[in-house]
Design a protein around this motif. Structure first.
Motif, mmCIF file in Angstrom:
data_model
loop_
_atom_site.group_PDB
_atom_site.id
_atom_site.type_symbol
_atom_site.label_atom_id
_atom_site.label_comp_id
_atom_site.label_asym_id
_atom_site.label_seq_id
_atom_site.Cartn_x
_atom_site.Cartn_y
_atom_site.Cartn_z
ATOM 1 N N VAL A 49 0.864 -1.184 0.000
ATOM 2 C CA VAL A 49 0.000 0.000 0.000
ATOM 3 C C VAL A 49 0.892 1.222 0.000
ATOM 4 N N SER A 50 0.510 2.190 -0.836
ATOM 5 C CA SER A 50 1.346 3.380 -0.940
ATOM 6 C C SER A 50 0.501 4.569 -1.369
ATOM 7 N N THR A 51 1.081 5.775 -1.156
ATOM 8 C CA THR A 51 0.394 7.013 -1.516
ATOM 9 C C THR A 51 1.436 8.086 -1.798
ATOM 10 N N THR A 52 0.993 9.149 -2.452
ATOM 11 C CA THR A 52 1.869 10.305 -2.661
ATOM 12 C C THR A 52 1.287 11.550 -2.008
ATOM 13 N N ASN A 53 0.035 11.496 -1.596
ATOM 14 C CA ASN A 53 -0.611 12.699 -1.052
ATOM 15 C C ASN A 53 -1.439 12.433 0.206
ATOM 16 N N ILE A 54 -1.304 11.236 0.781
ATOM 17 C CA ILE A 54 -2.081 10.819 1.973
ATOM 18 C C ILE A 54 -3.576 11.075 1.746
ATOM 19 N N LYS A 55 -4.012 10.806 0.557
ATOM 20 C CA LYS A 55 -5.427 10.974 0.215
ATOM 21 C C LYS A 55 -5.870 9.856 -0.706
ATOM 22 N N ASN A 56 -5.130 9.649 -1.774
ATOM 23 C CA ASN A 56 -5.393 8.559 -2.705
ATOM 24 C C ASN A 56 -4.362 7.459 -2.497
ATOM 25 N N TYR A 57 -4.850 6.223 -2.343
ATOM 26 C CA TYR A 57 -3.963 5.099 -2.034
ATOM 27 C C TYR A 57 -4.078 4.028 -3.119
ATOM 28 N N THR A 58 -2.956 3.337 -3.307
ATOM 29 C CA THR A 58 -2.919 2.157 -4.162
ATOM 30 C C THR A 58 -2.550 0.969 -3.283
ATOM 31 N N MET A 59 -3.344 -0.096 -3.394
ATOM 32 C CA MET A 59 -3.108 -1.283 -2.569
ATOM 33 C C MET A 59 -3.036 -2.512 -3.453
ATOM 34 N N VAL A 60 -2.190 -3.452 -3.040
ATOM 35 C CA VAL A 60 -2.092 -4.751 -3.706
ATOM 36 C C VAL A 60 -2.340 -5.813 -2.644
ATOM 37 N N VAL A 61 -3.276 -6.703 -2.915
ATOM 38 C CA VAL A 61 -3.569 -7.804 -2.000
ATOM 39 C C VAL A 61 -3.384 -9.115 -2.759
ATOM 40 N N TYR A 62 -3.294 -10.215 -2.009
ATOM 41 C CA TYR A 62 -3.055 -11.486 -2.692
ATOM 42 C C TYR A 62 -3.832 -12.604 -2.030
ATOM 43 N N ASN A 63 -4.136 -13.618 -2.839
ATOM 44 C CA ASN A 63 -4.820 -14.821 -2.369
ATOM 45 C C ASN A 63 -4.438 -15.959 -3.299
ATOM 46 N N ALA A 64 -4.001 -17.077 -2.725
ATOM 47 C CA ALA A 64 -3.627 -18.281 -3.494
ATOM 48 C C ALA A 64 -2.604 -17.970 -4.581
ATOM 49 N N GLY A 65 -1.611 -17.119 -4.264
ATOM 50 C CA GLY A 65 -0.525 -16.820 -5.188
ATOM 51 C C GLY A 65 -0.850 -15.802 -6.252
ATOM 52 N N ALA A 66 -2.079 -15.286 -6.265
ATOM 53 C CA ALA A 66 -2.473 -14.284 -7.260
ATOM 54 C C ALA A 66 -2.609 -12.927 -6.582
ATOM 55 N N TYR A 67 -2.216 -11.881 -7.344
ATOM 56 C CA TYR A 67 -2.248 -10.522 -6.810
ATOM 57 C C TYR A 67 -3.389 -9.740 -7.453
ATOM 58 N N TYR A 68 -3.969 -8.818 -6.653
ATOM 59 C CA TYR A 68 -5.106 -8.007 -7.117
ATOM 60 C C TYR A 68 -4.875 -6.565 -6.692
ATOM 61 N N LEU A 69 -5.255 -5.649 -7.575
ATOM 62 C CA LEU A 69 -4.974 -4.233 -7.365
ATOM 63 C C LEU A 69 -6.249 -3.497 -6.942
ATOM 64 N N LEU A 70 -6.111 -2.607 -5.947
ATOM 65 C CA LEU A 70 -7.196 -1.736 -5.525
ATOM 66 C C LEU A 70 -6.645 -0.323 -5.392
ATOM 67 N N HIS A 71 -7.452 0.640 -5.772
ATOM 68 C CA HIS A 71 -7.060 2.034 -5.536
ATOM 69 C C HIS A 71 -8.321 2.864 -5.324
ATOM 70 N N ASN A 72 -8.232 3.798 -4.405
ATOM 71 C CA ASN A 72 -9.398 4.620 -4.055
ATOM 72 C C ASN A 72 -9.338 5.964 -4.767
ATOM 73 N N SER A 73 -10.483 6.584 -4.875
ATOM 74 C CA SER A 73 -10.566 7.925 -5.467
ATOM 75 C C SER A 73 -11.648 8.710 -4.746
ATOM 76 N N ILE A 74 -11.374 9.985 -4.502
ATOM 77 C CA ILE A 74 -12.321 10.858 -3.814
ATOM 78 C C ILE A 74 -12.703 11.979 -4.758
ATOM 79 N N GLY A 75 -14.013 12.105 -5.016
ATOM 80 C CA GLY A 75 -14.499 13.141 -5.921
ATOM 81 C C GLY A 75 -15.746 13.810 -5.387
ATOM 82 N N GLU A 76 -16.372 14.619 -6.215
ATOM 83 C CA GLU A 76 -17.570 15.350 -5.805
ATOM 84 C C GLU A 76 -18.727 14.406 -5.508
ATOM 85 N N ASN A 77 -18.750 13.251 -6.160
ATOM 86 C CA ASN A 77 -19.877 12.325 -5.997
ATOM 87 C C ASN A 77 -19.658 11.290 -4.905
ATOM 88 N N GLY A 78 -18.528 11.382 -4.202
ATOM 89 C CA GLY A 78 -18.328 10.449 -3.107
ATOM 90 C C GLY A 78 -16.950 9.813 -3.115
#
Length: 449
Positions: free
Chosen positions: A152-181
């Motif tokens: 998990v990492s960030t450049t602005n302590i607001k938007n984060y990029t995360m990598v999680v894994y299960n059974a040897g496979a990796y999956y990417l998640l990243h959040n975004s904050i906008g006017e709609n939520g």
């Protein structure tokens, strides 16, 4: 000649020399300082390099082949069935260039280190239509599976990029904050866009429990209220019955009974047996009607009018007066019910304290008509009037007050029991017209109980 041979040999060996300088390496053999988060000029995380995968612009790739040539790295990576080729050049601890074939981007190394826990602001439940993910401090739960945090990492302590894994496979998640939520983009075999849980979604179970408890409390209060209403109605019925018996005793005025029987006896003594038999029958029927009324609180208007008529006929034996009973044609006398013996005391009062005090041309009127909600009864006489009767302090006036109080108490009980607006008003006719004498009683009763 010798120089030409040397040049030809060099040209022939050049590709071999270049090939000897370019060699394949493993991801774990990448320079240590290359691992980590790199961002572009907009401070967006666009590149993450780890020994197990590389993330380019929110897409996670697995390594297939890495070629190193001087300070240049040529990558061949894949995601699903797609292969991507790119070059990283001018690699240093703080800068690098990413050549994707159609564009070259300059990146800087982020000073934020790979976190060991998911940021607290992301720890929550997130929903995407019927799907949801539960983000915890060190894992993500989705579709009955647990995915452990790898990066998990960030450049602005607001938007984060995360990598999680299960059974040897990796999956990417990243959040975004906008006017709609606040949203969470995730790639679990297929892309999902989750939105942060609302208050209702997060507290759904608590709200259901609270709703059940409130419903139970409301049911309990309604039950108590219903029991209280039932008790109040029973109490009102008992009072109504007591009022009925009191009214019955009031109607069975000993003076009336004595005077009625004396008048009938006088007819017998005069030898007028036919009239005596007639009035004796009327008297017995009046007694039967009166006794029958004590059994119920409500009687049909037909029975009440019949009782009043028989009472007036018997009173005429000892006092000369004319009377009329008027019923509006719109009133169904058989179906309409009124409180038993509510009108009769006012008719009796009109005769005893009004008509009896004048010498001639005595008249009495009992009229029934209705509006949209009420039955209205008017008892009108041309006697001395209520104001004069009070001033004379007649002997039977206390009994009259008792009868009026009984009627008023019964009206109050009717209003409490049936939630109606029944009322009684008594007016000296001279107050409306000085040329008039007598009393007008208005009784307003509900059409339905």
């Amino acid at each position: 000649m010798r120089k030409r041979i040397i040049v030809l040999v060099v040209l022939a060996l050049a590709p071999l020399m270049l090939l000897a300088q370019r060699h394949q390496i493993l991801p774990s053999e990448l320079p240590e300082y290359s691992y980590g988060t790199w961002f572009n000029n907009q401070y967006q995380i666009s590149l993450i390099i780890t020994p197990n995968y590389i993330v380019i612009r929110n897409e996670l790739y697995y390594y297939e082949n890495i070629q190193k040539y001087n300070n240049e790295l040529q990558f061949s990576c894949r995601v699903k069935d797609i292969t991507k080729n790119f070059i990283i050049s001018r690699l240093s601890p703080n800068n690098l260039f990413l050549d994707e074939g159609d564009k070259i981007t300059s990146f800087k190394k982020s000073k934020f280190k790979n976190e060991k826990q998911i940021p607290e602001e992301l720890v929550d439940v997130w929903y995407a239509k019927t799907n949801k993910i539960l983000v915890k401090a060190d894992e993500v739960q989705f579709a009955d599976k647990s995915y452990l945090l790898d990066y998990v990492s960030t450049t602005n302590i607001k938007n984060y990029t995360m990598v999680v894994y299960n059974a040897g496979a990796y999956y990417l998640l990243h959040n975004s904050i906008g006017e709609n939520g606040h949203y969470m983009n995730a790639n679990f075999l297929e892309p999902f866009v989750f939105k942060k849980a609302t208050f209702l979604q997060k507290n759904k179970n608590n709200i259901i429990v609270l709703a059940v408890l409130l419903l139970a409390l409301l049911s309990f209060l309604l039950l108590k209220w219903q029991i209280a209403i039932t008790k109040k109605k029973e109490h009102s019925k008992r009072l109504f019955t007591e009022m009925q018996l009191k009214s019955f005793r009031s109607q069975m005025n000993p003076h009336f009974l004595f005077n009625a029987l004396s008048a009938i006896q006088n007819l017998i003594n005069q030898g007028d047996n036919e009239r005596a038999n007639h009035y004796l029958t009327e008297f017995s029927q009046l007694m039967r009607l009166t006794l029958d009324k004590t059994e119920s609180g409500l009687v049909s208007l037909t029975d009440e009018i019949e009782s009043i008529r028989k009472y007036l006929e018997i009173e005429k034996l000892r006092l000369d007066f004319e009377y009329q009973i008027i019923i509006d044609d719109a009133i169904n006398q058989d179906e309409l019910e009124i409180p038993a013996m509510l009108v009769q005391p006012f008719v009796e009062n009109a005769i005893i304290h009004g008509l009896k005090e004048i010498d001639a041309n005595r008249t009495l009127s009992v009229e029934f008509h209705s509006d949209s909600e009420n039955l209205i009864c008017l008892v009108t006489d041309n006697g001395i009037g209520v104001n004069t009767a009070k001033a004379q302090k007649q002997p039977d006036l206390n009994r009259n007050k008792y009868g009026l109080k009984l009627a008023e108490d019964r009206i109050r009980l009717i209003n409490e029991t049936y939630n109606t607006n029944a009322k009684i008003s008594i007016l000296d006719r001279s107050e409306k017209d000085k040329a008039e004498t007598g009393t007008e009683v208005k009784i307003i009763m509900p059409l339905r109980y």
